[in-house]
Design an enzyme around this catalytic site. Sequence first.
Site, short mmCIF file in Angstrom:
data_model
loop_
_atom_site.label_atom_id
_atom_site.label_comp_id
_atom_site.label_asym_id
_atom_site.label_seq_id
_atom_site.Cartn_x
_atom_site.Cartn_y
_atom_site.Cartn_z
N CYS A 137 0.91 -1.26 -0.09
CA CYS A 137 0.03 -0.08 -0.05
C CYS A 137 0.89 1.24 -0.17
O CYS A 137 1.45 1.76 1.14
CB CYS A 137 -1.09 0.18 1.13
SG CYS A 137 -2.15 1.39 1.35
N CYS A 140 -0.53 4.23 1.86
CA CYS A 140 -0.18 4.10 3.41
C CYS A 140 1.16 4.15 3.75
O CYS A 140 1.34 4.94 4.85
CB CYS A 140 -0.73 2.55 3.96
SG CYS A 140 -2.24 1.98 3.34
N ASP A 141 2.07 3.74 3.04
CA ASP A 141 3.35 3.72 3.73
C ASP A 141 4.35 4.50 2.93
O ASP A 141 5.53 4.52 3.31
CB ASP A 141 3.89 2.08 3.64
CG ASP A 141 3.04 1.38 4.55
OD1 ASP A 141 2.55 1.88 5.49
OD2 ASP A 141 2.95 0.05 4.27
P1 FAD Z 1 -10.89 -5.11 6.42
O1 FAD Z 1 -10.24 -4.02 7.39
O2 FAD Z 1 -10.34 -5.88 5.29
O3 FAD Z 1 -12.05 -5.69 7.53
C1 FAD Z 1 -12.62 -6.77 6.91
C2 FAD Z 1 -13.12 -7.74 8.03
O4 FAD Z 1 -14.08 -8.48 7.66
C3 FAD Z 1 -12.26 -8.39 8.91
O5 FAD Z 1 -12.59 -8.34 10.42
C4 FAD Z 1 -12.48 -9.93 8.64
O6 FAD Z 1 -12.40 -10.88 9.87
C5 FAD Z 1 -13.76 -9.83 8.44
N1 FAD Z 1 -14.41 -10.79 7.61
C6 FAD Z 1 -14.09 -11.28 6.50
N2 FAD Z 1 -14.76 -12.30 5.95
C7 FAD Z 1 -15.71 -12.52 7.06
C8 FAD Z 1 -16.86 -13.60 7.23
N3 FAD Z 1 -17.11 -14.66 6.40
N4 FAD Z 1 -17.44 -13.53 8.24
C9 FAD Z 1 -17.34 -12.77 9.14
N5 FAD Z 1 -16.32 -11.69 9.05
C10 FAD Z 1 -15.45 -11.53 8.14
N6 FAD Z 1 -5.50 2.31 5.47
C11 FAD Z 1 -5.11 3.82 5.97
O7 FAD Z 1 -6.21 4.64 5.81
N7 FAD Z 1 -3.92 4.17 6.33
C12 FAD Z 1 -2.96 3.25 6.40
O8 FAD Z 1 -1.96 3.81 6.99
C13 FAD Z 1 -3.05 1.94 6.09
N8 FAD Z 1 -2.09 1.06 6.34
C14 FAD Z 1 -2.33 -0.23 5.88
C15 FAD Z 1 -1.30 -1.07 5.94
C16 FAD Z 1 -1.81 -2.36 5.79
C17 FAD Z 1 -0.29 -3.40 5.86
C18 FAD Z 1 -2.65 -2.98 5.03
C19 FAD Z 1 -2.86 -4.35 4.65
C20 FAD Z 1 -3.94 -1.94 4.66
C21 FAD Z 1 -3.37 -0.54 5.37
N9 FAD Z 1 -4.65 0.27 4.83
C22 FAD Z 1 -4.36 1.51 5.44
C23 FAD Z 1 -5.67 0.14 4.36
C24 FAD Z 1 -6.88 -0.14 5.18
O9 FAD Z 1 -6.45 -1.07 6.47
C25 FAD Z 1 -8.05 -0.75 4.69
O10 FAD Z 1 -8.51 0.10 3.50
C26 FAD Z 1 -9.15 -0.98 5.73
O11 FAD Z 1 -9.00 -1.76 6.66
C27 FAD Z 1 -10.48 -1.30 4.92
O12 FAD Z 1 -11.46 -1.82 5.95
P2 FAD Z 1 -12.82 -2.69 5.85
O13 FAD Z 1 -13.38 -2.57 6.96
O14 FAD Z 1 -13.40 -2.62 4.54
O15 FAD Z 1 -11.97 -4.23 5.59
#
Ligand code: FAD
Length: 319
Positions: A137, A140-141
């Site tokens: 990302c 992010c980094d």
């Molecule tokens: P996610 O965070 O992907 O959460 C998905 C959730 O769904 C999880 O809890 C998972 O357990 C759950 N889930 C999946 N399938 C199922 C199922 N079948 N049943 C029940 N639960 C399920 N963004 C920033 O803004 N700033 C940053 O500095 C940043 N740094 C990052 C660093 C890394 C290494 C990564 C990988 C990402 C980073 N991001 C950052 C991006 C950010 O983390 C994501 O955009 C954000 O987390 C997306 O949120 P979300 O809630 O859509 O999904």
Amino acid sequence: MAKTHHTRVLIIGSGPAGWSAAIYAARAALKPIVVQGIQPGGQLTTTTDVENYPGFRDIIQGPWLMDEMQAQAEHVGTQVIYDIITYVDFSRRPFQAVADSGDIFIADAVIIATGAQAKWLGLESETLMQGKGVSACATCDGFFYRGKKVAVIGGGNTAVEEALYMTNHSQDVTLIHRRDTLRAEKILQDRLFAHPHIHILWNKKVERFVGGGDPEGLVAIDLRDTVTGAPSQIAVDGGFVAIGHDPATAIFKGQVELDTDGYVAVTPGTTRTSVSGVFACGDVMDRHYRQAVTAAGTGCMAALDAERYLAAADFAATA
Ligand code: FAD
Ligand code: NAP
């Protein structure tokens, strides 16, 4: 013993999208249930420093931010269950979902917040160097590589956008692609080719991310020419793997409309899916922004959309 849970709003996923949806739904007295999934807290629990989530002047830690979101969601009345949804049936009303434990969830509305995962090359050195110079990302980094040499791996829109983005921080950006043509849109390619600070290495695949120094950080990438087989090495401080993302939608296939890449399709400007009463937010429906703050924003939208849907359904039932 398996239980049956009844709820007005079932939220599947506990990343920034799921927690934000929960906070809004709970404050609307909808008593939501969040099923956390295999990664409680979502993707941000896999990182350390977060510098771009609004409201914090000092650097905060991803896992800490997610704990705070969960605490806030629980404080306002969210029930949190550690389980994984393995099956959904959106053809019946109320909707039904079944979890890995065997528990059944009966819900009047469902919010899908299951996120997406970056694809990785699958190299051992890639896993070892994650957080030490290898990232998926740039948004992010990228900031950590100001004035340093970086490489972006991939040939699609994501890779080209990440390479262009990295020129905000670095004057030495190399795009590494395994073929001699890009998959990215022409307009992005034109911008890439015209940029004075981006070099392209064609027909190269990554063999190893090389660490060095103390504390250890990325110092080089070992490459192999995909045509001639010749080995080479490029010295870099940061390597961004940008070969695509996989939205977590396997269990929703055939239940809601997905786009060609498997993201949940929503009506533009809303979180409404093809099934009335089912909403989607965060990375699972957003291929473009993929940030914690945008996930949280669409989580809020999903809760508001669900609240309005339930209010209209309640009114219709009593009219
Ligand atoms: P996610 O965070 O992907 O959460 C998905 C959730 O769904 C999880 O809890 C998972 O357990 C759950 N889930 C999946 N399938 C199922 C199922 N079948 N049943 C029940 N639960 C399920 N963004 C920033 O803004 N700033 C940053 O500095 C940043 N740094 C990052 C660093 C890394 C290494 C990564 C990988 C990402 C980073 N991001 C950052 C991006 C950010 O983390 C994501 O955009 C954000 O987390 C997306 O949120 P979300 O809630 O859509 O999904
Ligand atoms: P993508 O289009 O699937 O491209 C992935 C790239 O990574 C391809 O160039 C592919 O190489 C390369 N790749 C895949 N696996 C690899 C491996 N193991 N080793 C080395 N290289 C590998 O993915 P994306 O760029 O993330 O885009 C996904 C979708 O989102 C697309 O539909 C895209 O248009 C869309 N998107 C749009 C925008 C925008 O509109 N601004 C921005 C981002 C994404 P090959 O070319 O050789 O297969």
